[in-house]
Each structure stands twice: as C-alpha cells, then as structure tokens.
Design a protein around this motif. Structure first.
Motif, PDB file in Angstrom:
ATOM      1  N   ASP A 112       0.777  -1.099  -0.066  1.00  0.00           N
ATOM      2  CA  ASP A 112       0.011  -0.022   0.039  1.00  0.00           C
ATOM      3  C   ASP A 112       0.922   1.394   0.086  1.00  0.00           C
ATOM      4  O   ASP A 112       0.395   2.499  -0.268  1.00  0.00           O
ATOM      5  N   TYR A 158      -2.558  -2.000  -2.990  1.00  0.00           N
ATOM      6  CA  TYR A 158      -3.747  -2.109  -2.857  1.00  0.00           C
ATOM      7  C   TYR A 158      -4.298  -1.057  -1.899  1.00  0.00           C
ATOM      8  O   TYR A 158      -3.625  -0.256  -1.268  1.00  0.00           O
ATOM      9  N   THR A 159      -5.152  -0.372  -2.443  1.00  0.00           N
ATOM     10  CA  THR A 159      -5.958   0.967  -1.984  1.00  0.00           C
ATOM     11  C   THR A 159      -7.054   0.979  -1.255  1.00  0.00           C
ATOM     12  O   THR A 159      -7.652   1.931  -0.972  1.00  0.00           O
ATOM     13  N   GLY A 160      -7.409  -0.150  -0.746  1.00  0.00           N
ATOM     14  CA  GLY A 160      -8.549  -0.422  -0.244  1.00  0.00           C
ATOM     15  C   GLY A 160      -8.970   0.070   1.569  1.00  0.00           C
ATOM     16  O   GLY A 160     -10.087  -0.410   1.974  1.00  0.00           O
ATOM     17  N   VAL A 198      -8.720   5.155   1.307  1.00  0.00           N
ATOM     18  CA  VAL A 198     -10.109   5.287   0.758  1.00  0.00           C
ATOM     19  C   VAL A 198     -10.399   6.562   0.588  1.00  0.00           C
ATOM     20  O   VAL A 198     -10.368   7.474   1.408  1.00  0.00           O
ATOM     21  N   THR A 218      -2.914  -1.230  -9.881  1.00  0.00           N
ATOM     22  CA  THR A 218      -3.671  -0.824  -8.437  1.00  0.00           C
ATOM     23  C   THR A 218      -4.971  -1.334  -8.428  1.00  0.00           C
ATOM     24  O   THR A 218      -5.815  -1.646  -9.321  1.00  0.00           O
ATOM     25  N   SER A 258      -8.781  -1.472  -5.244  1.00  0.00           N
ATOM     26  CA  SER A 258      -9.091  -1.435  -4.210  1.00  0.00           C
ATOM     27  C   SER A 258     -10.171  -2.328  -3.654  1.00  0.00           C
ATOM     28  O   SER A 258     -10.326  -2.142  -2.271  1.00  0.00           O
ATOM     29  N   HIS A 259     -10.538  -3.224  -4.163  1.00  0.00           N
ATOM     30  CA  HIS A 259     -11.491  -4.232  -3.738  1.00  0.00           C
ATOM     31  C   HIS A 259     -10.598  -5.718  -3.974  1.00  0.00           C
ATOM     32  O   HIS A 259     -10.228  -6.014  -5.138  1.00  0.00           O
TER      33      HIS A 259
END
Length: 225
Positions: free
Chosen positions: A170, A188-190, A195, A210, A212-213
């Motif tokens: 991240d 990972y941006t979740g 967020v 990238t 996010s889920h």
C-alpha cells in the motif's frame, strides 16, 4: 492496467494497510504521542515519511526534520499504546477473509512491523493461523523498505526466485522495495487510510497495477486461484 505475465509462485503480503486496517490507528496514536513531546506532524507528513517504513526510519526522519531525539522509552510506550487501540479497534481490510481461502498460490508476509506487533495484529484479527510461520519482519534485515532486503529474505525463506513473486503493498516505500527486488508488485488502496483520498503513485511508478477491492485481485492475477 494489465498485470505482469510472469508466472507467480509466491504472494508476499504487506501487513499494515494491506491485511489489517491499521494505518489510521497507527497515525492517530503516533501523531498524538509526538505532539506530547512538541513534535507536531501532519497527516501528510505521516503518509510521506512514516507509511510503510520502519520505526528506525521514522526516528531518523524526526531527528533530521525536528532536531529531536526520541526518548529511549518512546518505542515501547508507542507499542503499548498502539496495542491497546488494536485490541479494541483493529480489523482486517474489507472482504479479505472471504478471499484468502480461495488463494491457492503459496504466500507469506513481509512487514516493517516488529515481531510482537505483527503477531498481536494477526492474532487479534484471526489471521494468525493462516500466516503462522510465514512472517518476515524488518528486524531480520539490515535495511528496511524501500530497500529490497525484506522481500528477498521472504522469498528465500519460501524457496522462490524473486521474479516469480507478487508483492501486495500500500505504500510507495514498499512498492519501491519490491521493484528493487525484481518482483512483480500491485498496490492495494482499499484500507481506510487510502479510501477516498488522492494517493497518486510517483510518476516513475505509474506502471504499477492498482486495486481497491480484493475480488479485483483475481481479475488481475487469475492464476493465483
């Protein structure tokens, strides 16, 4: 953005901000404790200089920027306060637990956290049985992220060549470390610290995929399931 086509034999997870939604908690505790010794840092300062990096790196940054040497007891005091918060508030990142059992590829953790902290975090969130015995921490290497050392050691422990590893990170420090180790990497941006925030990767890293889920991981890398 398409993922790398090189075969993946090992997935290396970062812990904080990837497996566990801890970075907002770390930020809150650390900023508060630093303020108590007249070191006032912003959210952006934390994200730039502390996110994904070791305690030693943060300590050096504070000395360089504020001319303040952290007290000898600061690290232990910070860990004590942080674990109290973890005990009541720490969770996994959203939907993580539903996708972990579906991953068939060998996997492990490489984290800047201390051994005690990562064990507590994994145990508190119920993830310890899934990763027990497959955790590498910055305490085991000379140079923390963004150096490649921790990723290379994790791969060596698991018997996999670097080019066949996929790192999930991240932070920019972690991404740079994985790339320096000649590994595939995805951001990972979740987690809650990313967020709804604009967190552009440095221009030199804009080729990094990238997501996010967690479900999207299988779309990017269908071979891991």
């Amino acid at each position: 953005m398409k993922s790398n086509d090189t075969s993946i034999e090992l997935i290396i997870f970062d812990c904080d901000g990837v497996l566990v939604d801890s970075e907002v908690l770390c930020k809150r505790v650390l900023i508060s404790m630093l303020a108590n010794i007249s070191v006032n840092v912003s959210d952006n300062y934390f994200d730039t200089y502390f996110l994904g990096q070791s305690y030693e790196s943060a300590q050096k940054q504070i000395l360089a920027d504020f001319k303040v040497s952290l007290p000898d007891t600061f690290r232990d005091d910070y860990l004590e306060e942080l674990l109290k918060v973890f005990n009541h508030e720490l969770t996994t990142t959203p939907q993580l637990e539903s996708i972990l059992p579906r991953i068939k590829t060998k996997n492990c953790i490489a984290t800047s956290s201390s051994p005690d902290r990562v064990k507590f975090a994994l145990n508190t969130t119920g993830l310890l049985p899934f990763f027990e015995g497959r955790v590498t921490t910055s305490s085991e290497v000379k140079n923390g992220k963004p150096a490649p050392d921790i990723f290379l050691l994790a791969a060596h422990k698991m018997g996999v060549k670097p080019e066949h590893c996929l790192v999930i990170e991240d932070s920019e420090a972690g991404i740079r470390g994985a790339l320096a180790a000649n590994m595939q990497v995805v951001k990972y941006t979740g987690a809650s610290h990313l967020v709804d925030k604009m967190q552009p990767i440095n221009d030199s890293l804009d080729h990094v995929p990238t997501f996010s889920h967690w479900e999207k991981l299988f779309s990017l890398y269908p071979q891991i399931a």
